[in-house]
Scaffold this active site. Structure first.
Site, PDB file in Angstrom:
ATOM      1  N   HIS A 123       0.828  -1.213   0.000  1.00  0.00           N
ATOM      2  CA  HIS A 123       0.000   0.000   0.000  1.00  0.00           C
ATOM      3  C   HIS A 123       0.863   1.265   0.000  1.00  0.00           C
ATOM      4  O   HIS A 123       0.426   2.310   0.469  1.00  0.00           O
ATOM      5  CB  HIS A 123      -0.949   0.042   1.197  1.00  0.00           C
ATOM      6  CG  HIS A 123      -1.713  -1.227   1.409  1.00  0.00           C
ATOM      7  ND1 HIS A 123      -2.952  -1.471   0.869  1.00  0.00           N
ATOM      8  CD2 HIS A 123      -1.385  -2.363   2.093  1.00  0.00           C
ATOM      9  CE1 HIS A 123      -3.362  -2.674   1.216  1.00  0.00           C
ATOM     10  NE2 HIS A 123      -2.428  -3.244   1.953  1.00  0.00           N
ATOM     11  N   SER A 129      15.666  21.009 -16.430  1.00  0.00           N
ATOM     12  CA  SER A 129      14.489  21.759 -16.847  1.00  0.00           C
ATOM     13  C   SER A 129      14.966  22.992 -17.601  1.00  0.00           C
ATOM     14  O   SER A 129      16.011  23.556 -17.289  1.00  0.00           O
ATOM     15  CB  SER A 129      13.695  22.175 -15.609  1.00  0.00           C
ATOM     16  OG  SER A 129      12.937  23.331 -15.888  1.00  0.00           O
ATOM     17  N   LYS A 133      16.664  21.367 -11.365  1.00  0.00           N
ATOM     18  CA  LYS A 133      15.976  20.111 -11.659  1.00  0.00           C
ATOM     19  C   LYS A 133      16.857  19.065 -12.312  1.00  0.00           C
ATOM     20  O   LYS A 133      17.726  19.355 -13.118  1.00  0.00           O
ATOM     21  CB  LYS A 133      14.787  20.382 -12.596  1.00  0.00           C
ATOM     22  CG  LYS A 133      13.695  21.169 -11.932  1.00  0.00           C
ATOM     23  CD  LYS A 133      12.790  20.284 -11.103  1.00  0.00           C
ATOM     24  CE  LYS A 133      11.726  19.696 -12.019  1.00  0.00           C
ATOM     25  NZ  LYS A 133      10.796  18.891 -11.252  1.00  0.00           N
ATOM     26  N   GLU A 176      10.471   7.837 -17.260  1.00  0.00           N
ATOM     27  CA  GLU A 176       9.115   8.320 -17.541  1.00  0.00           C
ATOM     28  C   GLU A 176       8.678   7.910 -18.937  1.00  0.00           C
ATOM     29  O   GLU A 176       7.521   7.548 -19.166  1.00  0.00           O
ATOM     30  CB  GLU A 176       9.072   9.846 -17.396  1.00  0.00           C
ATOM     31  CG  GLU A 176       9.266  10.314 -15.969  1.00  0.00           C
ATOM     32  CD  GLU A 176       9.438  11.831 -15.894  1.00  0.00           C
ATOM     33  OE1 GLU A 176       8.627  12.470 -15.222  1.00  0.00           O
ATOM     34  OE2 GLU A 176      10.372  12.380 -16.506  1.00  0.00           O
TER      35      GLU A 176
END
Ligand code: ARG
Length: 459
Positions: free
Chosen positions: A141, A262, A268, A275
């Protein structure tokens, strides 16, 4: 307009090698059966080999004036060697020809992906060997559950890829069927010898029914299904690594090569490769769906709809190949933050089950022990303590059954070592898993090499 609408050469040209290979086998068989004169067969074979050379040298112009790769090559053959080139298609239809080409293609692709998966499994094993003694929280979970060895966690993915490879090996047997001789639908009207063609092309079986041979695409569906599962496993792991690389987890650091910055925020470092793997998984499920829907309404036998099978099939092939190899390379360079993992494993009462088990050993029914351990956790939360920090008076108040021996079972190492059953996370069990996996990978390489040798026919 109709020519441009109906062509398939823009995407089926990637089958040129298989097409020429199949044609050479076909023409040799025709000569052997005396359907074709030996000298005609020789000229055709020579012409086909030259065309293969032209395509490989980038000197061949595929044109949508000719519908597909088969007609482009045949037209060029006739252009090169004259009317005798028109004898190549004797006793054959594009319906059995295209089925043959796709099967030849997929057989090789499957072996290539099996190799890539084995390479990925080897990387998993290498990383697992280094991390047998790294402990981290295991989650259910997405809540901390019980501590495990990092190697154990990694080996869970090994098992998924192992099944993926097994699926491909099993699929390979169903792809390894030679359809030529089926003709357009009912079987060739010439005394062709499909067995000989199969032998030349390294197929282990001949299609037993001509109508099935020209209209079956379930092997392509199965491939997209196997590819979907590979992507599913890669996508889950990608998602997990993305979480692990976040500041909140801090369990890994990704190599810069697999990240981007970024364009706006200078601080970043984004896990783009992972992804994209996660994102591409969806498009492969789309390929599977496209094939299923493409085929579901088609009466026997060949229908032109089936030309569209190659678009999703090739897309799935390219995507799975790309994702498996880039993921393996990324995994090799992941830096595991062992200290952080271990610190997190020491927080969060991951030994609460062990406390309950301890009380059970003292004679308490498990349900009651579960309640007592739960109360102890709540007490610790209030006092900002860990279970292993509780003093004798505190234990006496919480659970008089607890004696000082409890310390021996609450430590992180002890908790992990208590899972000493096959498939458990204790050190010796994880080492055993590793040994078995090494043996399996070795055997699979041998099997793959044998399969590759059987299908290594060349133009
Ligand atoms: N371009 C077709 C395909 O890829 C080849 C088979 C065509 N057969 C036919 N009867 N029109 O499926």
């Amino acid at each position: 307009m109709v020519e441009r609408f109906t062509e398939s050469v823009s995407f089926d040209q990637r089958l040129y090698r298989e097409d020429i290979l199949g044609s050479i086998a076909h023409v040799r068989m025709l000569a052997r059966q005396e359907i074709l004169a030996a000298k005609d067969a020789k000229r055709i074979e020579k012409g086909l080999r030259e065309i293969a050379g032209e395509i490989e040298a980038g000197r061949f112009r595929f044109s949508s004036k000719r519908e597909d790769v088969h007609m482009n090559i045949e037209a060029r053959l006739i252009e090169k060697i004259g009317d005798v080139g028109g004898k190549l298609h004797t006793g054959r239809s594009r319906n059995d020809q295209v089925a043959l080409d796709v099967r030849l293609y997929l057989r090789e692709v499957i072996d290539e992906i099996r190799g890539q998966l084995l390479r990925l499994q080897e990387v998993v094993l290498e990383r697992a060997e280094e991390t047998v003694d790294v402990l981290l929280p295991g989650y259910t979970h997405l809540q901390k559950a019980q501590p495990v060895r990092l190697a154990h966690h990694l080996l869970a993915y090994y098992q998924m890829f192992s099944r993926d490879g097994e699926r491909l090996s099993q699929l390979r047997e169903r792809v390894d069927v030679m359809p030529l001789g089926a003709g357009a639908i009912a079987g060739s009207g010439y005394p062709v010898d499909p067995g000989f063609v199969a032998e030349l092309l390294g197929f282990s079986r001949v299609a037993p029914n001509s109508m099935d041979a020209v209209s079956d695409r379930d092997f392509a569906v199965e491939f997209c299904s196997a590819a979907s599962l590979i992507l599913l496993h890669l996508s889950r792991w990608s998602e997990e690594l993305i979480l692990w690389s976040s500041e909140a987890f801090g369990f890994i650091e990704l190599a810069d090569a697999y990240c981007t910055g970024s364009s706006m925020m200078p601080q970043k470092k984004n896990p783009d490769v992972l992804e994209l793997i996660r994102g591409k998984a969806g498009s492969v499920y789309g390929d599977l769906q496209a094939l299923l829907v493409l085929m579901k309404g088609l009466p026997l036998t060949y229908q032109r709809d089936m030309q569209e099978d190659k678009v999703p099939l090739f897309h799935a092939v390219d995507t799975v190949r790309g994702c498996v190899s880039v993921f393996a390379a990324l995994l090799e360079t992941v830096r595991f933050q062992a200290d952080r993992m271990q610190r997190e494993a020491e927080q969060g009462f991951l030994n609460a089950t062990d406390l309950a088990d301890y009380l059970v050993r003292k004679g308490m029914p498990f349900r009651q022990a579960h309640g007592v351990a739960g109360r102890a956790v709540r007490y610790c939360l209030d006092k900002d303590k860990r279970l292993e920090d509780l003093t004798r008076p505190e234990w006496r108040a919480l659970a008089p059954e607890v004696d000082p021996g409890v310390q021996r079972i609450l430590g992180l190492q002890q908790v992990v070592e208590a899972r000493n059953i096959p498939g458990g996370t204790a050190r010796s069990q994880v080492r055993k898993q590793l040994r078995q996996a090494r043996g399996e990978v070795k055997k699979r390489w041998v099997r793959l090499e044998k399969d590759e040798a059987k299908s290594s026919v060349s133009v």
